[in-house]
Scaffold this motif. Structure first.
Motif, short mmCIF file in Angstrom:
data_model
loop_
_atom_site.label_atom_id
_atom_site.label_comp_id
_atom_site.label_asym_id
_atom_site.label_seq_id
_atom_site.Cartn_x
_atom_site.Cartn_y
_atom_site.Cartn_z
N MET A 42 1.16 -0.90 -0.20
CA MET A 42 0.03 -0.23 0.34
C MET A 42 0.97 1.13 0.00
SD MET A 42 -3.03 0.57 2.64
CE MET A 42 -4.44 1.85 2.18
N ALA A 43 0.47 2.24 -0.80
CA ALA A 43 1.57 3.88 -0.71
C ALA A 43 1.02 3.94 0.25
CB ALA A 43 0.81 4.22 -1.72
N GLU A 44 2.28 4.84 0.55
CA GLU A 44 2.51 6.08 1.26
C GLU A 44 2.33 7.41 1.22
OE1 GLU A 44 4.94 6.29 5.84
OE2 GLU A 44 5.14 4.07 5.00
N ALA A 45 1.93 7.82 2.19
CA ALA A 45 1.91 9.30 1.77
C ALA A 45 3.26 10.24 3.34
CB ALA A 45 1.34 10.42 1.23
N ARG A 46 3.87 11.10 2.94
CA ARG A 46 5.22 11.49 4.03
C ARG A 46 4.96 13.06 3.65
NH1 ARG A 46 10.34 11.98 3.76
NH2 ARG A 46 11.33 10.73 2.48
N LEU A 47 5.08 13.72 4.49
CA LEU A 47 5.68 15.58 4.33
C LEU A 47 7.10 15.52 4.96
CD1 LEU A 47 3.94 17.94 3.90
CD2 LEU A 47 3.99 17.75 6.19
N SER A 48 7.64 15.72 3.70
CA SER A 48 9.12 16.55 4.20
C SER A 48 9.22 17.94 4.71
CB SER A 48 10.07 15.52 3.13
OG SER A 48 11.09 16.53 3.32
N LEU A 49 10.15 19.00 5.31
CA LEU A 49 9.69 19.93 5.27
C LEU A 49 11.18 20.05 5.22
CD1 LEU A 49 8.04 22.77 7.44
CD2 LEU A 49 9.25 21.65 9.06
N ARG A 50 10.85 21.55 4.63
CA ARG A 50 11.86 22.51 4.75
C ARG A 50 11.89 23.89 4.54
NH1 ARG A 50 16.01 18.90 3.55
NH2 ARG A 50 16.29 18.28 1.35
N VAL A 51 12.83 24.47 6.27
CA VAL A 51 12.07 26.12 5.88
C VAL A 51 13.52 26.67 5.24
CG1 VAL A 51 11.55 27.10 8.11
CG2 VAL A 51 11.64 24.72 8.66
N ASP A 52 12.83 27.90 4.69
CA ASP A 52 13.72 29.07 4.65
C ASP A 52 13.84 29.63 5.37
OD1 ASP A 52 13.61 27.56 1.78
OD2 ASP A 52 11.82 28.40 1.10
N LEU A 53 15.25 29.86 5.44
CA LEU A 53 15.16 30.60 6.94
C LEU A 53 16.47 32.44 6.16
CD1 LEU A 53 16.20 28.95 9.32
CD2 LEU A 53 14.42 30.10 9.15
N GLY A 54 15.45 33.14 5.55
CA GLY A 54 15.99 34.53 4.69
C GLY A 54 16.72 33.80 3.68
N ALA A 55 18.12 33.53 2.78
CA ALA A 55 19.02 33.23 2.65
C ALA A 55 19.50 31.37 2.46
CB ALA A 55 19.94 33.43 1.54
N ARG A 56 18.99 31.29 3.96
CA ARG A 56 19.21 29.97 4.39
C ARG A 56 18.49 28.71 4.62
NH1 ARG A 56 24.62 30.22 4.71
NH2 ARG A 56 25.58 32.12 4.84
N ARG A 57 19.13 27.75 4.91
CA ARG A 57 17.74 26.55 4.58
C ARG A 57 17.87 25.40 5.92
NH1 ARG A 57 15.92 24.45 -0.99
NH2 ARG A 57 14.53 26.13 -1.98
N LEU A 58 17.05 25.18 6.39
CA LEU A 58 16.93 24.20 7.71
C LEU A 58 16.51 23.45 6.77
CD1 LEU A 58 17.86 23.62 10.08
CD2 LEU A 58 16.34 24.44 11.29
N GLY A 59 16.29 22.23 7.62
CA GLY A 59 15.81 21.05 6.52
C GLY A 59 16.01 19.78 7.55
N PRO A 60 15.39 18.21 7.47
CA PRO A 60 15.92 17.19 7.88
C PRO A 60 17.22 16.78 8.00
CG PRO A 60 14.41 16.68 5.65
CD PRO A 60 14.71 18.11 6.11
N GLY A 61 18.44 16.80 6.93
CA GLY A 61 19.65 16.07 6.46
C GLY A 61 19.84 17.48 8.14
N LYS A 62 20.18 18.67 8.08
CA LYS A 62 20.52 19.73 9.47
C LYS A 62 20.15 18.84 10.12
CE LYS A 62 21.92 22.60 5.76
NZ LYS A 62 21.62 24.57 5.53
N VAL A 63 18.88 18.99 10.65
CA VAL A 63 18.92 18.25 12.07
C VAL A 63 19.15 16.79 12.38
CG1 VAL A 63 16.09 18.11 13.04
CG2 VAL A 63 16.75 20.22 12.03
N GLN A 64 18.89 16.05 11.18
CA GLN A 64 19.56 14.98 11.79
C GLN A 64 20.78 15.08 12.08
OE1 GLN A 64 18.80 12.43 7.63
NE2 GLN A 64 16.80 12.21 9.07
N LEU A 65 21.70 15.35 11.22
CA LEU A 65 23.93 15.56 11.79
C LEU A 65 23.72 16.34 13.28
CD1 LEU A 65 26.51 16.31 10.96
CD2 LEU A 65 26.04 18.53 10.13
N LEU A 66 22.28 17.10 13.38
CA LEU A 66 22.40 17.59 14.24
C LEU A 66 22.36 16.24 15.69
CD1 LEU A 66 21.15 21.16 14.71
CD2 LEU A 66 23.47 20.70 14.73
N GLU A 67 21.38 16.61 15.39
CA GLU A 67 20.53 14.58 16.37
C GLU A 67 22.40 13.42 16.43
OE1 GLU A 67 15.71 14.65 16.00
OE2 GLU A 67 17.44 13.95 14.27
N ALA A 68 22.53 13.75 15.26
CA ALA A 68 24.09 12.66 15.16
C ALA A 68 24.96 13.20 15.97
CB ALA A 68 24.43 12.21 13.98
#
Length: 118
Positions: A1-27
């Motif tokens: 069965m197909a699954e839908a999920r939301l992937s979030l990236r936040v634009d903070l001015g000219a920079r971005r915050l997304g799951p990859g950077k947050v995963q790095l901080l968690e690691a």
């Protein structure tokens, strides 16, 4: 069965915050060093360092405190700012997922039966 999920990236001015950077901080918080965090995520130390520096620039202060090597070895830990960035991103991600859930379900319901099996 197909699954839908939301992937979030936040634009903070000219920079971005997304799951990859947050995963790095968690690691970094989990592994105690940027190099160990990079290894656990399958990225180069240089790339991890660049992402941390980008976050430092974005927020105007360090998200991770580092200690150079020596007899006790080096390491890294998240600063209060780094912990806040992770917590706020994860809270935003959870709120967005909750708000999007009925819409994602409606989109999934419109998929043909063959697409649901992918």
């Amino acid at each position: 069965m197909a699954e839908a999920r939301l992937s979030l990236r936040v634009d903070l001015g000219a920079r971005r915050l997304g799951p990859g950077k947050v995963q790095l901080l968690e690691a970094i918080a989990r592994d105690g060093s940027i190099s160990a965090a990079a290894r656990s995520l399958g990225m180069s130390y240089r790339r991890a360092w660049e992402l941390v520096e980008d976050l430092n620039t974005t927020f105007g202060a360090p998200v991770a405190a580092t200690a150079t090597g020596g007899s006790k070895g080096g390491g890294a830990r998240l600063t209060e700012l780094g912990e806040a960035v992770v917590a706020q991103f994860r809270a935003l991600e959870a709120a967005a997922a909750a708000a999007a859930a009925p819409h994602l379900a409606a989109l999934l319901a419109r998929l043909p039966a063959a697409a649901e099996e992918d």
